[in-house]
Design an enzyme around this catalytic site. Structure first.
Site, PDB file in Angstrom:
ATOM      1  N   TRP A 182      28.984  42.696  52.709  1.00  0.00           N
ATOM      2  CA  TRP A 182      29.742  41.467  52.986  1.00  0.00           C
ATOM      3  C   TRP A 182      31.146  41.770  53.519  1.00  0.00           C
ATOM      4  O   TRP A 182      31.937  40.885  53.746  1.00  0.00           O
ATOM      5  CB  TRP A 182      29.870  40.619  51.719  1.00  0.00           C
ATOM      6  CG  TRP A 182      30.427  41.369  50.545  1.00  0.00           C
ATOM      7  CD1 TRP A 182      31.736  41.581  50.262  1.00  0.00           C
ATOM      8  CD2 TRP A 182      29.673  42.023  49.524  1.00  0.00           C
ATOM      9  NE1 TRP A 182      31.854  42.322  49.121  1.00  0.00           N
ATOM     10  CE2 TRP A 182      30.596  42.598  48.638  1.00  0.00           C
ATOM     11  CE3 TRP A 182      28.313  42.176  49.269  1.00  0.00           C
ATOM     12  CZ2 TRP A 182      30.209  43.322  47.513  1.00  0.00           C
ATOM     13  CZ3 TRP A 182      27.934  42.886  48.141  1.00  0.00           C
ATOM     14  CH2 TRP A 182      28.859  43.450  47.279  1.00  0.00           C
TER      15      TRP A 182
ATOM     16  N   GLY B 160      22.154  36.804  36.132  1.00  0.00           N
ATOM     17  CA  GLY B 160      22.846  36.214  34.976  1.00  0.00           C
ATOM     18  C   GLY B 160      23.927  35.223  35.388  1.00  0.00           C
ATOM     19  O   GLY B 160      24.190  35.015  36.573  1.00  0.00           O
ATOM     20  N   TYR B 161      24.551  34.610  34.394  1.00  0.00           N
ATOM     21  CA  TYR B 161      25.605  33.598  34.628  1.00  0.00           C
ATOM     22  C   TYR B 161      25.158  32.624  35.735  1.00  0.00           C
ATOM     23  O   TYR B 161      25.762  32.532  36.804  1.00  0.00           O
ATOM     24  CB  TYR B 161      26.932  34.257  35.009  1.00  0.00           C
ATOM     25  CG  TYR B 161      27.455  35.192  33.951  1.00  0.00           C
ATOM     26  CD1 TYR B 161      28.102  34.706  32.819  1.00  0.00           C
ATOM     27  CD2 TYR B 161      27.300  36.568  34.077  1.00  0.00           C
ATOM     28  CE1 TYR B 161      28.568  35.569  31.830  1.00  0.00           C
ATOM     29  CE2 TYR B 161      27.767  37.436  33.097  1.00  0.00           C
ATOM     30  CZ  TYR B 161      28.392  36.924  31.982  1.00  0.00           C
ATOM     31  OH  TYR B 161      28.852  37.769  31.025  1.00  0.00           O
TER      32      TYR B 161
ATOM     33  N   CYS C 130      53.760  53.629  39.231  1.00  0.00           N
ATOM     34  CA  CYS C 130      53.068  53.000  38.103  1.00  0.00           C
ATOM     35  C   CYS C 130      53.809  53.293  36.791  1.00  0.00           C
ATOM     36  O   CYS C 130      53.852  54.423  36.320  1.00  0.00           O
ATOM     37  CB  CYS C 130      51.639  53.522  38.047  1.00  0.00           C
ATOM     38  SG  CYS C 130      50.730  52.861  36.652  1.00  0.00           S
TER      39      CYS C 130
ATOM     40  N   GLU D 132      31.601  36.594  46.616  1.00  0.00           N
ATOM     41  CA  GLU D 132      32.599  36.325  45.574  1.00  0.00           C
ATOM     42  C   GLU D 132      31.968  35.589  44.389  1.00  0.00           C
ATOM     43  O   GLU D 132      32.337  35.831  43.248  1.00  0.00           O
ATOM     44  CB  GLU D 132      33.780  35.540  46.140  1.00  0.00           C
ATOM     45  CG  GLU D 132      34.704  36.378  47.010  1.00  0.00           C
ATOM     46  CD  GLU D 132      35.314  37.570  46.260  1.00  0.00           C
ATOM     47  OE1 GLU D 132      35.528  37.470  45.048  1.00  0.00           O
ATOM     48  OE2 GLU D 132      35.554  38.602  46.907  1.00  0.00           O
TER      49      GLU D 132
ATOM     50  N   TYR E  98      40.523  31.173  42.096  1.00  0.00           N
ATOM     51  CA  TYR E  98      40.273  32.566  42.457  1.00  0.00           C
ATOM     52  C   TYR E  98      39.388  32.651  43.708  1.00  0.00           C
ATOM     53  O   TYR E  98      39.736  33.306  44.697  1.00  0.00           O
ATOM     54  CB  TYR E  98      39.624  33.356  41.294  1.00  0.00           C
ATOM     55  CG  TYR E  98      39.126  34.666  41.814  1.00  0.00           C
ATOM     56  CD1 TYR E  98      40.018  35.711  42.052  1.00  0.00           C
ATOM     57  CD2 TYR E  98      37.797  34.832  42.206  1.00  0.00           C
ATOM     58  CE1 TYR E  98      39.592  36.896  42.629  1.00  0.00           C
ATOM     59  CE2 TYR E  98      37.365  36.009  42.784  1.00  0.00           C
ATOM     60  CZ  TYR E  98      38.266  37.030  42.993  1.00  0.00           C
ATOM     61  OH  TYR E  98      37.841  38.190  43.603  1.00  0.00           O
TER      62      TYR E  98
ATOM     63  N   GLN F 184      32.129  38.500  37.089  1.00  0.00           N
ATOM     64  CA  GLN F 184      31.499  39.061  35.876  1.00  0.00           C
ATOM     65  C   GLN F 184      30.438  40.118  36.186  1.00  0.00           C
ATOM     66  O   GLN F 184      29.710  40.518  35.293  1.00  0.00           O
ATOM     67  CB  GLN F 184      30.798  37.983  35.027  1.00  0.00           C
ATOM     68  CG  GLN F 184      31.482  36.668  34.955  1.00  0.00           C
ATOM     69  CD  GLN F 184      32.339  36.563  33.724  1.00  0.00           C
ATOM     70  OE1 GLN F 184      32.459  37.507  32.970  1.00  0.00           O
ATOM     71  NE2 GLN F 184      32.950  35.424  33.517  1.00  0.00           N
ATOM     72  N   THR F 185      30.312  40.536  37.432  1.00  0.00           N
ATOM     73  CA  THR F 185      29.214  41.458  37.761  1.00  0.00           C
ATOM     74  C   THR F 185      29.723  42.565  38.684  1.00  0.00           C
ATOM     75  O   THR F 185      30.536  42.306  39.567  1.00  0.00           O
ATOM     76  CB  THR F 185      28.069  40.687  38.461  1.00  0.00           C
ATOM     77  OG1 THR F 185      27.765  39.537  37.672  1.00  0.00           O
ATOM     78  CG2 THR F 185      26.818  41.515  38.580  1.00  0.00           C
TER      79      THR F 185
ATOM     80  N   ASP G 155      41.755  38.845  39.943  1.00  0.00           N
ATOM     81  CA  ASP G 155      40.525  38.917  39.150  1.00  0.00           C
ATOM     82  C   ASP G 155      40.761  39.952  38.052  1.00  0.00           C
ATOM     83  O   ASP G 155      41.887  40.431  37.864  1.00  0.00           O
ATOM     84  CB  ASP G 155      39.319  39.259  40.039  1.00  0.00           C
ATOM     85  CG  ASP G 155      39.397  40.662  40.618  1.00  0.00           C
ATOM     86  OD1 ASP G 155      40.445  41.345  40.445  1.00  0.00           O
ATOM     87  OD2 ASP G 155      38.413  41.105  41.239  1.00  0.00           O
TER      88      ASP G 155
ATOM     89  N   CYS H  19      41.466  52.697  38.946  1.00  0.00           N
ATOM     90  CA  CYS H  19      42.200  52.185  37.790  1.00  0.00           C
ATOM     91  C   CYS H  19      41.192  51.515  36.844  1.00  0.00           C
ATOM     92  O   CYS H  19      41.264  50.333  36.554  1.00  0.00           O
ATOM     93  CB  CYS H  19      43.281  51.214  38.256  1.00  0.00           C
ATOM     94  SG  CYS H  19      44.499  50.869  36.986  1.00  0.00           S
TER      95      CYS H  19
HETATM   96  S1  SF4 Z   1      48.440  55.439  38.211  1.00  0.00           S
HETATM   97 FE1  SF4 Z   1      48.546  53.393  37.332  1.00  0.00          FE
HETATM   98  S2  SF4 Z   1      47.585  52.079  38.855  1.00  0.00           S
HETATM   99 FE2  SF4 Z   1      46.994  54.183  39.330  1.00  0.00          FE
HETATM  100  S3  SF4 Z   1      45.043  54.519  38.265  1.00  0.00           S
HETATM  101 FE3  SF4 Z   1      46.666  55.210  36.895  1.00  0.00          FE
HETATM  102  S4  SF4 Z   1      47.132  53.440  35.624  1.00  0.00           S
HETATM  103 FE4  SF4 Z   1      46.003  52.686  37.398  1.00  0.00          FE
END
Ligand code: SF4
Length: 351
Positions: free
Chosen positions: A13, A79-80, A206, A35, A118, A40-41, A136, A190
């Protein structure tokens, strides 16, 4: 965004982020469907469902014209199911009110039934590169870590703060790519339990990583313990056909089909009680059913222990007005069935 162009997964997509000439080729209908499925998936689960859905209903016109049972059948297993019903309602409104064209504007999208802020922001930004922020679960986690937000992220005040933050970060150039880059970062690096900070393009910015807090953040409200309930599926056979009924149009698994399920029997000796229940609810006489299998299904709020029983009917007549029919188990393709029902039917086919 440079990281996104180099590392984003190529998805059916999504425009290929590495190909400049592909960027304008996103189909807004594909974005809308994806979307809805992605809520949830995970992406890996959605890809096959998305391709099957688009093959069957390639445009918003086909989706709007489709019977709800067909839409639920295509969603079966994902689901959902409320998401499928919402998407279907949105498609019908798009055809009725917008001639089948998906609006570029998030406010117009959010005015459609079944489309929340969203999804409206995601479609407007990803399909039309409109400057709309989206938050999200993946984006919320990235933002909470980037800013080392210690507040519980499920709280409405924290959610509002995260939306404001996402809006403040949003560039005017290719905001849809930026949103997808944030989502992709959350999904692939992350990650909730094992963030790959060593590979992260924003590690230097970060705060959670700098403070060694990436595994503690974001904080969430403690989950409520799911309620445990017992459901009895009574598979009733008559001459090689089995009784299936349609669930009501609201609540869990709304509008889907099932072998009869007793959701209220509690603490009684089950087999004799089920004979009485089948007679009073369906008007059918059955011998005390034999147990065929037990299995457990978990939803967000409930752990459901299913007891599968098998019985033949030897008399009585199906009550008038019951939304039910008799079918062979190998002729159920057109009836949408939730996962526990598919599990029960597979068990019966092996009996
Ligand atoms: S540095 Fe921060 S934003 Fe990057 S993966 Fe690690 S916790 Fe997540």
């Amino acid at each position: 965004m440079g990281w996104y162009r180099r590392h984003a997964r190529v998805l059916p997509w999504r425009a290929d982020p590495q190909r400049e000439d592909d960027r304008g080729r996103v189909d807004p209908y594909h974005v809308l469907v994806s979307e809805a499925m992605l809520q949830q998936t995970q992406v890996a689960t959605v890809v096959d469902y998305f391709q099957r859905f688009i093959r069957a209903l390639p445009t918003v016109f086909e989706l709007a014209a489709a019977d709800e049972q067909r839409v639920l059948s295509l969603w079966q297993g994902l689901g959902y199911y409320r998401r499928a019903r919402h998407l279907h309602r949105a498609a019908r409104a798009l055809v009725d009110q917008h001639g089948g064209t998906i609006p570029r504007n998030a406010a117009k999208l959010a005015a459609l039934p079944g489309i929340g802020p969203y999804t409206a922001g995601a479609v407007a930004s990803i399909a039309f590169q409109q400057r709309e922020a989206v938050v999200d679960g993946n984006v919320a986690r990235v933002l909470a870590r980037l800013e080392a937000i210690e507040a519980v992220i499920d709280e409405p005040a924290t959610r509002r703060h995260l939306w404001r933050l996402a809006a403040a970060l949003l560039p005017s150039r290719r905001p849809g790519d930026f949103n997808q880059a944030m989502m992709e970062l959350g999904a692939t690096l992350c990650r909730p339990r094992s963030p790959a900070c060593g590979d992260c393009p924003v590690a230097a910015l970060c705060r959670a990583h700098q403070c060694g807090l990436e595994r503690q953040l974001p904080r969430r409200r403690p989950r409520r313990q799911p309620q445990t309930v017992e459901h009895h599926i009574v598979a009733i056979e008559r001459g090689g056909r089995w009784l299936l009924e349609k669930r009501p149009d609201d609540g869990l698994w709304a509008g889907m089909w099932q072998l009869p399920v007793n959701e209220t029997l509690d603490g009684e000796p089950a087999a004799p009680a089920l004979v009485g229940w089948v007679h009073s609810r369906y008007g059918l006489d059955i011998a005390p059913p034999a147990t065929a299998a037990n299995f457990t299904h978990r939803t967000t709020h409930r752990t459901i222990h299913f007891h599968l029983w098998q019985a033949s009917t030897h008399g009585g007549r199906l009550r008038r007005g019951t939304a039910a029919l008799w079918r062979r188990l190998d002729q159920l393709e057109d009836l949408p069935l939730a996962n526990p029902q598919r599990c029960a039917i597979t068990t019966l086919q092996g009996c």
